[in-house]
Design an enzyme around this catalytic site. Structure first.
Site, PDB file in Angstrom:
ATOM      1  N   SER A 236       0.853  -1.196   0.000  1.00  0.00           N
ATOM      2  CA  SER A 236       0.000   0.000   0.000  1.00  0.00           C
ATOM      3  C   SER A 236       0.884   1.240   0.000  1.00  0.00           C
ATOM      4  O   SER A 236       1.716   1.417   0.897  1.00  0.00           O
ATOM      5  CB  SER A 236      -0.890   0.012   1.239  1.00  0.00           C
ATOM      6  OG  SER A 236      -1.408   1.321   1.402  1.00  0.00           O
TER       7      SER A 236
ATOM      8  N   HIS B  37      -1.222  -1.204  -4.304  1.00  0.00           N
ATOM      9  CA  HIS B  37      -2.493  -0.916  -3.627  1.00  0.00           C
ATOM     10  C   HIS B  37      -2.591   0.587  -3.344  1.00  0.00           C
ATOM     11  O   HIS B  37      -1.733   1.153  -2.660  1.00  0.00           O
ATOM     12  CB  HIS B  37      -2.554  -1.730  -2.331  1.00  0.00           C
ATOM     13  CG  HIS B  37      -3.851  -1.656  -1.600  1.00  0.00           C
ATOM     14  ND1 HIS B  37      -4.941  -2.426  -1.944  1.00  0.00           N
ATOM     15  CD2 HIS B  37      -4.240  -0.903  -0.552  1.00  0.00           C
ATOM     16  CE1 HIS B  37      -5.947  -2.156  -1.124  1.00  0.00           C
ATOM     17  NE2 HIS B  37      -5.546  -1.228  -0.265  1.00  0.00           N
TER      18      HIS B  37
ATOM     19  N   ASP C 271      -4.758   3.555  -1.742  1.00  0.00           N
ATOM     20  CA  ASP C 271      -5.810   3.825  -0.761  1.00  0.00           C
ATOM     21  C   ASP C 271      -6.404   5.211  -0.957  1.00  0.00           C
ATOM     22  O   ASP C 271      -5.813   6.219  -0.578  1.00  0.00           O
ATOM     23  CB  ASP C 271      -5.240   3.683   0.658  1.00  0.00           C
ATOM     24  CG  ASP C 271      -5.080   2.226   1.047  1.00  0.00           C
ATOM     25  OD1 ASP C 271      -6.059   1.475   0.908  1.00  0.00           O
ATOM     26  OD2 ASP C 271      -3.976   1.848   1.479  1.00  0.00           O
TER      27      ASP C 271
ATOM     28  N   MET D 280      -9.103   7.895  -0.022  1.00  0.00           N
ATOM     29  CA  MET D 280      -9.982   8.250   1.107  1.00  0.00           C
ATOM     30  C   MET D 280     -10.557   9.636   0.882  1.00  0.00           C
ATOM     31  O   MET D 280      -9.841  10.545   0.458  1.00  0.00           O
ATOM     32  CB  MET D 280      -9.181   8.237   2.411  1.00  0.00           C
ATOM     33  CG  MET D 280      -8.459   6.928   2.673  1.00  0.00           C
ATOM     34  SD  MET D 280      -7.696   6.927   4.290  1.00  0.00           S
ATOM     35  CE  MET D 280      -6.675   5.427   4.165  1.00  0.00           C
TER      36      MET D 280
ATOM     37  N   HIS E 236      -8.398   1.034  -4.001  1.00  0.00           N
ATOM     38  CA  HIS E 236      -9.323   0.757  -2.903  1.00  0.00           C
ATOM     39  C   HIS E 236     -10.045   2.063  -2.555  1.00  0.00           C
ATOM     40  O   HIS E 236      -9.469   2.950  -1.937  1.00  0.00           O
ATOM     41  CB  HIS E 236      -8.485   0.219  -1.718  1.00  0.00           C
ATOM     42  CG  HIS E 236      -9.250  -0.001  -0.468  1.00  0.00           C
ATOM     43  ND1 HIS E 236      -8.622  -0.216   0.746  1.00  0.00           N
ATOM     44  CD2 HIS E 236     -10.589  -0.063  -0.215  1.00  0.00           C
ATOM     45  CE1 HIS E 236      -9.543  -0.386   1.683  1.00  0.00           C
ATOM     46  NE2 HIS E 236     -10.735  -0.290   1.125  1.00  0.00           N
TER      47      HIS E 236
ATOM     48  N   MET F 193     -12.190   4.152  -0.504  1.00  0.00           N
ATOM     49  CA  MET F 193     -12.854   4.358   0.794  1.00  0.00           C
ATOM     50  C   MET F 193     -13.593   5.692   0.689  1.00  0.00           C
ATOM     51  O   MET F 193     -13.187   6.711   1.250  1.00  0.00           O
ATOM     52  CB  MET F 193     -11.814   4.367   1.914  1.00  0.00           C
ATOM     53  CG  MET F 193     -11.306   2.968   2.253  1.00  0.00           C
ATOM     54  SD  MET F 193      -9.757   2.985   3.144  1.00  0.00           S
ATOM     55  CE  MET F 193      -8.602   3.046   1.775  1.00  0.00           C
TER      56      MET F 193
ATOM     57  N   MET G  94     -11.264  -6.098   5.258  1.00  0.00           N
ATOM     58  CA  MET G  94     -10.495  -5.131   6.049  1.00  0.00           C
ATOM     59  C   MET G  94     -10.207  -5.755   7.408  1.00  0.00           C
ATOM     60  O   MET G  94     -11.124  -6.129   8.143  1.00  0.00           O
ATOM     61  CB  MET G  94     -11.286  -3.833   6.255  1.00  0.00           C
ATOM     62  CG  MET G  94     -11.427  -2.957   5.032  1.00  0.00           C
ATOM     63  SD  MET G  94      -9.859  -2.511   4.252  1.00  0.00           S
ATOM     64  CE  MET G  94      -9.007  -1.645   5.577  1.00  0.00           C
TER      65      MET G  94
ATOM     66  N   GLY H   4      -8.877   3.729   7.170  1.00  0.00           N
ATOM     67  CA  GLY H   4      -8.565   5.146   7.388  1.00  0.00           C
ATOM     68  C   GLY H   4      -7.102   5.408   7.690  1.00  0.00           C
ATOM     69  O   GLY H   4      -6.592   6.465   7.352  1.00  0.00           O
TER      70      GLY H   4
ATOM     71  N   GLY I 234      -0.710   1.289   9.816  1.00  0.00           N
ATOM     72  CA  GLY I 234      -0.005   1.059  11.076  1.00  0.00           C
ATOM     73  C   GLY I 234      -0.855   0.609  12.247  1.00  0.00           C
ATOM     74  O   GLY I 234      -0.417   0.671  13.391  1.00  0.00           O
TER      75      GLY I 234
ATOM     76  N   ASP J 208      -6.456  -6.680   4.111  1.00  0.00           N
ATOM     77  CA  ASP J 208      -5.847  -5.350   4.183  1.00  0.00           C
ATOM     78  C   ASP J 208      -5.870  -4.816   5.610  1.00  0.00           C
ATOM     79  O   ASP J 208      -6.940  -4.570   6.159  1.00  0.00           O
ATOM     80  CB  ASP J 208      -6.658  -4.424   3.257  1.00  0.00           C
ATOM     81  CG  ASP J 208      -6.095  -3.019   3.152  1.00  0.00           C
ATOM     82  OD1 ASP J 208      -5.020  -2.747   3.712  1.00  0.00           O
ATOM     83  OD2 ASP J 208      -6.759  -2.189   2.488  1.00  0.00           O
ATOM     84  N   GLY J 209      -4.672  -4.635   6.164  1.00  0.00           N
ATOM     85  CA  GLY J 209      -4.565  -3.948   7.445  1.00  0.00           C
ATOM     86  C   GLY J 209      -3.855  -4.750   8.513  1.00  0.00           C
ATOM     87  O   GLY J 209      -4.261  -5.864   8.842  1.00  0.00           O
ATOM     88  N   GLY J 210      -2.757  -4.194   8.994  1.00  0.00           N
ATOM     89  CA  GLY J 210      -2.062  -4.798  10.133  1.00  0.00           C
ATOM     90  C   GLY J 210      -1.314  -6.083   9.819  1.00  0.00           C
ATOM     91  O   GLY J 210      -0.995  -6.850  10.730  1.00  0.00           O
TER      92      GLY J 210
ATOM     93  N   GLY K 293       1.269  -2.151   4.168  1.00  0.00           N
ATOM     94  CA  GLY K 293       1.803  -0.798   4.046  1.00  0.00           C
ATOM     95  C   GLY K 293       3.004  -0.623   4.935  1.00  0.00           C
ATOM     96  O   GLY K 293       4.158  -0.699   4.496  1.00  0.00           O
TER      97      GLY K 293
HETATM   98  C1  DX5 Z   1      -6.295   1.368   5.665  1.00  0.00           C
HETATM   99  C2  DX5 Z   1      -5.808   1.020   4.280  1.00  0.00           C
HETATM  100  C3  DX5 Z   1      -4.699   0.045   4.239  1.00  0.00           C
HETATM  101  C4  DX5 Z   1      -3.458   0.478   4.960  1.00  0.00           C
HETATM  102  C5  DX5 Z   1      -2.713  -0.733   5.370  1.00  0.00           C
HETATM  103  O1  DX5 Z   1      -7.465   2.090   5.569  1.00  0.00           O
HETATM  104  O2  DX5 Z   1      -6.866   0.480   3.516  1.00  0.00           O
HETATM  105  O3  DX5 Z   1      -4.404  -0.323   2.906  1.00  0.00           O
HETATM  106  O4  DX5 Z   1      -2.615   1.253   4.160  1.00  0.00           O
HETATM  107  O5  DX5 Z   1      -1.600  -0.327   6.088  1.00  0.00           O
HETATM  108  P1  DX5 Z   1      -0.885  -1.276   7.138  1.00  0.00           P
HETATM  109  O6  DX5 Z   1      -0.318  -2.426   6.385  1.00  0.00           O
HETATM  110  O7  DX5 Z   1       0.152  -0.382   7.715  1.00  0.00           O
HETATM  111  O8  DX5 Z   1      -1.919  -1.700   8.132  1.00  0.00           O
HETATM  112 ZN    ZN Z   2      -6.463  -0.434   1.467  1.00  0.00          ZN
END
Ligand code: DX5
Ligand code: ZN
Length: 217
Positions: free
Chosen positions: A8, A33, A35, A37, A66, A68, A138, A143, A146, A177-179, A199
């Site tokens: 990401s 990827h 993001d 927003m 993606h 959002m 997700m 949003g 990290g 996606d995420g963490g 990310g």
């Molecule tokens: C959050 C995003 C993710 C985010 C993931 O809203 O959709 O793509 O960048 O980042 P990490 O891998 O740091 O959780």
């Molecule tokens: Zn994403």
């Protein structure tokens, strides 16, 4: 299954996004990827189709956008023209129109993906799975990068893989996606995911190539 790693760019250096995506390609990424927003569906604002158009010439990798945003259907045309290869829309934003929005994306020659927030149950994706090219779970609240991986997401991934098998699409792409880190990625893949967004884990690493190849397993 073929595991794909989708870094990401939310964690990239925004002053040099072109160089960042070219570097990710050299380091073995499978998708980029992006993001997007809007400050409404999620509190922060990141970037839109204009930025996707700007990075398009810097990589041959598919751009996985993606969205959002509220009313994602109103942005499809802009992202298609900008060079998106995959457009992901949230079921929380599209509601019962999700299958129709996915079909609109596909009618423009782009892959369509339906996304689920942590609060939404896996079954909300079942109608979309008849149409979508991919689904996205997700595993943090959308949003911010990290955040910590929400462990309950594993059960959701298992339910979606079971559903994919049941509807005769065992190789269906399930993105998470995420963490995701070098530590928990194995569990995520074992649960049935095959497209891994990361990310901070990739951008905080001093050796992106090694991190990407280790995540792919
Ligand atoms: C959050 C995003 C993710 C985010 C993931 O809203 O959709 O793509 O960048 O980042 P990490 O891998 O740091 O959780
Ligand atoms: Zn994403």
């Amino acid at each position: 299954m073929n595991i794909k790693i989708a870094p990401s760019i939310l964690s990239a250096d925004f002053s040099k996004l072109g160089e960042e995506v070219a570097l990710l390609e050299r380091c073995g990424a499978d998708l980029i990827h992006c993001d997007v927003m809007d400050g409404n569906f999620v509190p922060p604002i990141t970037f839109g189709a204009q930025t996707v158009r700007a990075i398009r010439p810097h990589t041959r990798l598919p751009l996985d956008c993606h969205l959002m945003t509220l009313y994602p259907e109103t942005h499809i045309e802009d992202f298609v023209k900008a060079g998106a290869d995959i457009i992901s829309v949230h079921v929380e934003a599209c509601g019962e129109n999700t299958p129709a929005v996915l079909q609109t994306i596909q009618s423009r020659g782009v892959k369509a993906c339906a996304v689920l927030n942590p609060e939404t149950g896996a079954e909300a994706l079942f109608p979309a799975m008849e149409i979508a090219d991919m689904v996205l779970v997700m595993s943090v609240h959308p949003g911010w990068g990290g955040q910590k991986f929400i462990a309950e997401s594993l059960e959701k991934i298992r339910a979606l893989r079971a559903r994919a098998v049941k509807i005769g699409r065992p190789d269906f792409d399930i993105e998470v996606d995420g963490g995701i880190t070098g530590e928990n990625v194995k569990e995520v893949i074992a649960a049935g995911a095959n497209v891994i967004v990361a990310g901070s884990a990739i951008f905080s690493s001093s050796d992106k190539k090694a991190t990407i190849s280790r995540m792919r397993g």
